[in-house]
Write a protein that holds these residues in place. Structure first.
Motif, mmCIF file in Angstrom:
data_model
loop_
_atom_site.group_PDB
_atom_site.id
_atom_site.type_symbol
_atom_site.label_atom_id
_atom_site.label_comp_id
_atom_site.label_asym_id
_atom_site.label_seq_id
_atom_site.Cartn_x
_atom_site.Cartn_y
_atom_site.Cartn_z
ATOM 1 N N ARG A 50 0.809 -1.228 0.000
ATOM 2 C CA ARG A 50 0.000 0.000 0.000
ATOM 3 C C ARG A 50 0.839 1.273 0.000
ATOM 4 O O ARG A 50 0.466 2.274 -0.593
ATOM 5 N N ASN A 62 -5.636 5.378 3.968
ATOM 6 C CA ASN A 62 -5.624 5.417 5.430
ATOM 7 C C ASN A 62 -6.254 6.721 5.892
ATOM 8 O O ASN A 62 -6.124 7.736 5.218
ATOM 9 N N HIS A 92 -8.486 2.319 6.136
ATOM 10 C CA HIS A 92 -8.132 1.975 7.498
ATOM 11 C C HIS A 92 -7.998 3.217 8.342
ATOM 12 O O HIS A 92 -7.587 4.253 7.853
ATOM 13 N N PHE A 94 -6.328 4.971 11.590
ATOM 14 C CA PHE A 94 -5.284 4.941 12.591
ATOM 15 C C PHE A 94 -5.636 5.924 13.695
ATOM 16 O O PHE A 94 -5.864 7.095 13.443
ATOM 17 N N LEU A 112 1.095 12.722 10.719
ATOM 18 C CA LEU A 112 0.072 11.905 10.083
ATOM 19 C C LEU A 112 -0.122 12.341 8.634
ATOM 20 O O LEU A 112 -0.371 11.529 7.744
ATOM 21 N N GLN A 115 0.840 10.335 5.760
ATOM 22 C CA GLN A 115 0.556 8.910 5.800
ATOM 23 C C GLN A 115 -0.917 8.593 5.677
ATOM 24 O O GLN A 115 -1.301 7.440 5.650
#
Lengths: 323, 323
Positions: A50, A62, A92, A94, A112, A115
């Motif tokens: 990914r 993400n 996803h 986090f 963050l 990402q």
DNA sequence: GACAATGATGCAACCGCTTGCACTAATGTG
DNA sequence: CACATTAGTGCAAGCGGTTGCATCATTGTC
């Protein structure tokens, strides 16, 4: 170590681009080739990386979710709902905890940024200014805070607070204490303004307080001294702590003092007395926030504002005011 | 959009490799050049893209942390400690919740694999076999479960359970109910074995139970029917739920039945009666787990086993058995 | 003063994957 | 049957970094 797209390509006798398409644009590859590639991939235990994909597509798939304090039971339902909902969209989530510290919050957002495709900011402690600045780097949606020009999910605190106060006044309480929350909290401000606007109420403000049991426990004496017979606490934890503190000082709830919390956490239902509280639609907020965020990531982002309804749950911690 | 290493290189008149080194190996670049590059980077708002870096280094500087249920207050202190500790090592921790579902747990690990350098598996519900298989893909450290050949952080449940049972027998309780936890739980098994090995105790097993207040609430009748006067609950939540259930049925704690929990969560201290419990060093476990994981990521991983001490905190939910 | 060691930087390949473009073969059209 | 489409695949240039190696001054050594 792990199999890459090249390994799969080699083993199945096609070019890497074909393998790539097999995964990210299956309709572009011949059915027969596709099944063969998939078989080989399965065999080699290949899973697309990914991070590498993100490098070219610019999409990490993400989402970041930042909360002030993960141990506040208000958040987990929101987090769980957000995670589950995001998963259905192949995203996803986090989770990160700022420890109620604006500096950590900012730092967390910064790291963050690269990402994740977007960040859910729940009950931020950062200033609106800071949030707007950070917004240049990554899409946000803010929960429990009104920030101009940004997708926002709000729960109707004013309405809930209004219900709580009406409930208390309806029971004959005239002097009401408001236990406010942390200073950066939007919710706390909303509660204050609602309470201040309510007519016929003798309002006492106590706080700011930590949004925890300890926060409530600590002001029990002050509440007693204030002469208030009704209390609206910043949240259920504070309410529970307060009730415990009152109990330790021989003050009965609701016989002597009525207490209303906010959030409707599970613990409130198991408290003794069971807590009267303003129910917050946290799970719905989590899902809604994910929806808005993904929309904002795709469309570039309309600054939608969603306001979710709250309600009052009357249990045992409130009762008739003494004559 | 955002500034890349190339932008910085161009703007400061050096090669990209020099910029790269400025950030990842500063000692290799001339002090003067370095300050200039840093200034330009600052100016452009450049921040190294961690994902891209991960591609070449194979290090994402992220850690995954998987818990069964984020709303169980046992976990937050562990999570917070892990996050804080990891941050001091320039690592970030991504938390994910499996909802007590082994399938979700496996899926989560799979997707996390490529995005993190290692995974903290807390109170896994997966089988040891599955964990060992998954271990091929990514370094693990397991908390609250004994898995051979894997770095492990354990809390000394046996010792704690032993203390609890000795405490109960010391108070004259002879018939003791053990409220077990979810079926995959290692802790539950440990507790069972300890209790079974204790001499002079008439043991009743009730469960498996959900590790929540509801789980405890649901078995109140069964506990009463069992004739046990002492109870060791799987955790504090179960204990609190049970006490509430007993109370609803007119059974007093500790007058009629003594209850011991496990974990020492905050809510236990605010429960009425305050909960006697086995304290678990969760924060220490979080830090230790991060240490072991990073060590395992670097060194390839010795399968260290760390066992952390537990203790008994006696409060008000236990008392002398009736004659 | 010649030569080796050292420090600072540039060069270019590579990490794993995506994607616009080019190419080939098969299919459809009149 | 010639020609335009279309489906399927390959090619190669990136995405944003890192890093072994080469290069070139300097500096130190005898």
């Amino acid at each position: 170590m792990a199999a890459t797209i090249r390994d799969v390509a080699q083993a199945s006798g096609v070019h890497v681009s074909t393998v790539s398409r097999t995964f990210s644009a299956p309709h572009l590859v011949n059915a027969e080739t596709r099944t063969r590639v998939l078989a080989v991939a399965e065999d080699l235990g290949y899973r697309p990386n990914r991070a590498a994909r993100a490098l070219t597509t610019g999409r990490t798939h993400n989402l970041g979710l930042i909360v002030a304090d993960i141990s506040n039971p208000f958040f987990p339902p929101l987090i769980k709902a957000a995670q589950a909902h995001a998963r259905t969209r192949d995203y996803h989530v986090f989770v990160a905890d700022t420890d109620e510290d604006p500096l950590v919050e900012e730092e967390l957002i910064q790291t963050l940024t690269k990402q994740v495709d977007g960040v859910l900011l729940c009950s931020p402690r950062l200033s609106n200014r800071a949030i707007e600045r950070l917004h240049a780097d990554v899409p946000f949606v803010v929960v429990n805070r009104r920030v101009k020009g940004m997708p926002t999910v709000l729960m109707d605190v004013r309405y809930g607070a209004r219900l709580a106060i009406d409930h208390l006044t309806g029971l004959g309480h005239r002097r009401i204490a408001l236990l406010s929350g942390p200073s950066g909290s939007w919710t706390s401000k909303e509660m204050y303004e609602t309470a201040a606007a309510a007519g016929g109420v003798d309002l006492v403000i106590i706080g700011p307080n930590a949004p925890t049991e300890e926060g409530g426990l600590a002001v029990a004496a002050e509440v007693i001294a204030s002469g208030a017979t009704g209390v609206l606490a910043y949240n259920d934890l504070v309410a529970i702590g307060l009730i415990e503190g009152l109990y330790e000082r021989g003050v009965q709830v609701p016989a002597d003092i009525s207490v209303v919390g906010v959030d409707d956490i599970v613990a409130g239902r198991l408290n003794r007395p069971k807590l009267t509280t303003v129910a917050m639609p946290t799970a719905a907020a989590g899902r809604m926030a994910v929806d808005l965020l993904l929309q904002s990531v795709d469309d570039g982002g309309a600054a939608t504002l969603a306001t979710l309804a709250t309600s009052l749950v009357v249990r045992e911690s409130t009762g008739q005011a003494r004559a």
